[in-house]
Design an enzyme around this catalytic site. Structure first.
Site, PDB file in Angstrom:
ATOM      1  N   SER A 194      -0.896   2.967   3.687  1.00  0.00           N
ATOM      2  CA  SER A 194      -0.548   1.686   3.648  1.00  0.00           C
ATOM      3  C   SER A 194      -0.345   1.336   2.153  1.00  0.00           C
ATOM      4  CB  SER A 194      -1.949   0.443   3.901  1.00  0.00           C
ATOM      5  OG  SER A 194      -1.959   0.418   5.049  1.00  0.00           O
ATOM      6  N   SER A 222       0.498  -1.186   5.311  1.00  0.00           N
ATOM      7  CA  SER A 222       0.096  -2.595   5.371  1.00  0.00           C
ATOM      8  C   SER A 222       0.610  -3.387   3.942  1.00  0.00           C
ATOM      9  CB  SER A 222      -1.097  -2.571   5.687  1.00  0.00           C
ATOM     10  OG  SER A 222      -2.204  -2.460   4.873  1.00  0.00           O
ATOM     11  N   LYS A 278      -2.660  -7.507  -3.731  1.00  0.00           N
ATOM     12  CA  LYS A 278      -2.657  -7.636  -2.348  1.00  0.00           C
ATOM     13  C   LYS A 278      -3.884  -8.598  -1.838  1.00  0.00           C
ATOM     14  CE  LYS A 278      -2.803  -4.552   1.602  1.00  0.00           C
ATOM     15  NZ  LYS A 278      -3.073  -3.000   2.299  1.00  0.00           N
TER      16      LYS A 278
END
Lengths: 99, 489
Positions: free
Chosen positions: B177, B153, B78
């Site tokens: 997330s 997210s 990420k």
């Protein structure tokens, strides 16, 4: 509650954000709605409840040992800066002539 | 089965037996990324050359007889985790050209174990969002229906795992997330207890809530990833050493849940939950009972307060953390008339709408006259939410609940109504506020064929138990084996 455009402009100044007129109006509306939602916390009886800042039972943590270790080389520290003179970050003067 | 669908464990087995090389495996993923990423936008940066070089080095280590749990396994990261020499944007325009000069601790640990890094994954800007639509680099699309969001997210991470664009992916979970996008994309996602995995090198959002974890193809891989990442790091004073995860113990229990007490919290089955989601989660809970678990109805009465508490505390911490983006040390600078004007123009131009909204909200909650009424009050209610869980865990071993009240929603459906977007996290926020652990595992599909997630929640540092229950569930179900209907171009 309803935040006025002036209040939103004040928060934006504290937060060091420049916002357009459109943004000021939109955030006044949206922040008001979110704060309204948060107002459900207002009626609770929590006088004697301690606040939780961290879930871990830790307090002032001291650095382990005190040995010399390599730090970030200057060139690496400056690598991503928008403006440098090779040894320092270059910024505008904090205090102008009018101070 | 194609190479790209392999779990970490399966890939390691083939690598160990020299049935495939890490270079072959890496090339298979790079080809698939090349074909599908233009449509899905899961990757922001694809590091082809570095990946192939890492794969060659891994193959050399394998040739020498080395054997680590991740040696030669292609994974992705990420884009809020710092990677030495590889652009790290946090999904933000303000960091569009930022190249870290060091690795996050988790990245360094995986690098040392010989994992291969395929690239950096899209996310909501600074991990603030529930749909990945807040990325400055365009939304990621859900491979089960490309007109829908992947959640957020860590949307890029969930899609990369779901669409077989990596073996596993690193994500972060501050309020849901990892778990929510895992649920919406039909993959497995473990949110670790706060402190179990180092945050050093993570671009901070809310420091008392941020956790680093992995999204994987199954529970066994989640255990492998946690084992690789966990443990005390001198660079993160909030990281702790606990009894290490042992993936092999997941097998020891087989599929029996005899003696396991599973709590079912009534507050997680309220109005607003999509009927298909409730049906699938209740069926999954009945399945746990059929495996021998004892079900107990429990109450977590402060559940509805999680959302208002989180949306005071997280923005407050964010407003402080994001003060560092001032156009001096790194990132964008937009020159103004004086220094303050430069700060304001830089931040006004560099941050997207949701990040500005949260900075404003946090600044307000911390400002003179409102600090006690909002911030301290929220921290006190956070104590009550934590106590709810502590009391429940006196009677049960794990808690079973939905991850998200709905399946994946259409792109654009909630972007203009932040409060509606925040409600997507109503069942994941309390776990984050309490600092405990929770995993999302696939447990069914809605009428449109969209994945549904089951959330299994455990006390702080009880990951081993949570993983054992989740593994028993996956040993006797096949939802995690279903693949999205992707048409290759």
């Amino acid at each position: 509650m309803t935040l006025s455009a002036a209040e939103v402009e004040h928060i934006a100044r504290l937060a060091r954000l420049s916002l357009s007129e459109d943004e000021l109006a939109r955030y006044a509306r949206q922040l008001s709605a979110i704060l309204d939602y948060a107002s459900q916390l207002a009626g609770l009886d929590i006088e004697d409840i301690p606040p939780t800042a961290t879930v871990l039972p830790i307090h002032s943590v001291m650095r382990e040992g005190d040995e010399v270790r390599a730090g970030l080389p200057r060139a690496d520290a400056l690598r991503n800066a928008p403006d440098t003179d090779g040894v320092s970050f270059v910024v505008q003067a904090t205090f102008g002539d009018e101070e | 089965m194609t190479f790209a669908a392999l779990t970490i464990r399966e890939a390691r087995e083939r690598l160990r037996r020299r049935q495939i090389s890490s270079v072959e495996l890496t090339q298979a993923f790079l080809a698939r990324i090349g074909a599908l990423n233009p449509r899905l936008n899961a990757y922001l940066t694809i590091t082809d050359d570095e990946a192939l070089e890492m794969a060659r080095q891994a193959d050399a280590r394998i040739q020498r007889g080395e054997d680590t749990p991740l040696l030669g396994v292609p994974i992705a990261i990420k884009d809020v985790l710092s990677t030495r020499g590889v652009r790290t944007t946090a999904g933000s325009r303000i960091l569009a050209n930022y190249v870290p000069t060091w690795d996050a601790t988790v990245v360094a640990r995986l690098r040392a174990l010989g994992a291969v890094f395929l690239g950096k994954l899209n996310c909501d800007e600074f991990a603030m969002g529930s749909s990945t639509e807040n990325s400055a680099f365009g939304p990621t699309r859900n491979p089960w229906d490309e007109t829908r969001v992947p959640g957020g997210s860590s949307g890029g991470s969930a899609v990369a795992v779901a669409a077989d664009l990596c073996c596993a992916a690193l994500g972060t979970d501050t309020g849901g997330s990892i778990r929510q996008p895992a649920a919406l994309c039909g993959v497995t996602g473990l949110k670790n207890s706060y402190g179990r995995v180092s945050r050093y090198g993570l671009i901070a959002f809310a420091s008392s809530l941020d956790t680093v974890g992995a999204l994987t193809k199954d529970v066994y891989d989640a255990a492998i990833m946690l084992q690789a990442m966990e443990g005390r790091d001198p660079q993160d004073s909030t990281s702790v050493d606990v009894s290490p995860i042992d993936p092999t113990r997941l097998e020891a229990h087989g599929a029996s849940l005899a003696g396991v007490r599973v709590g079912v919290p009534k507050e997680y089955f309220t109005a607003g939950i999509q009927p298909d989601v409730e049906r699938a989660v209740r069926a999954a809970i009945a399945h746990l009972q059929a495996l021998g678990a004892e079900l107990r109805e429990i109450s977590l009465p402060r559940t509805p307060l999680g959302l208002p508490v989180y949306y005071i505390i997280a923005p407050a911490e964010a407003s402080a953390n994001l003060a560092r983006f001032d156009g001096v040390k790194y990132g964008l600078r937009v020159q103004g008339a004086d220094l303050i004007d430069t700060y304001r123009r830089t931040r006004g131009a560099g941050f997207g709408p949701e990040v500005k909204r949260r900075i404003m909200l946090g600044t307000y909650a911390l400002s003179a006259g409102y600090y006690d009424a909002y911030y301290i009050r929220a921290q006190k209610v956070r104590t009550l939410i934590k106590r709810d869980f502590e009391q429940a865990f006196e009677h049960v071993d794990v808690i079973a609940a939905p991850v998200s009240p709905t399946t994946a929603f259409p792109l654009g459906a909630k972007v203009d109504d932040p409060l509606q977007m925040y409600l997507a996290d109503v069942f994941t926020l309390p776990v984050s506020l309490a600092g405990i652990c929770g995993i999302s595992v696939p447990c069914g599909f809605d009428a449109d064929g969209l994945p549904i997630g089951l959330q299994l929640i455990g006390p702080a540092f009880a990951e081993q138990r949570v993983l054992e229950v989740a593994h028993a569930y996956q040993q006797t179900t096949d939802f995690h084996l279903k693949k999205p209907p992707i048409r290759m171009p």
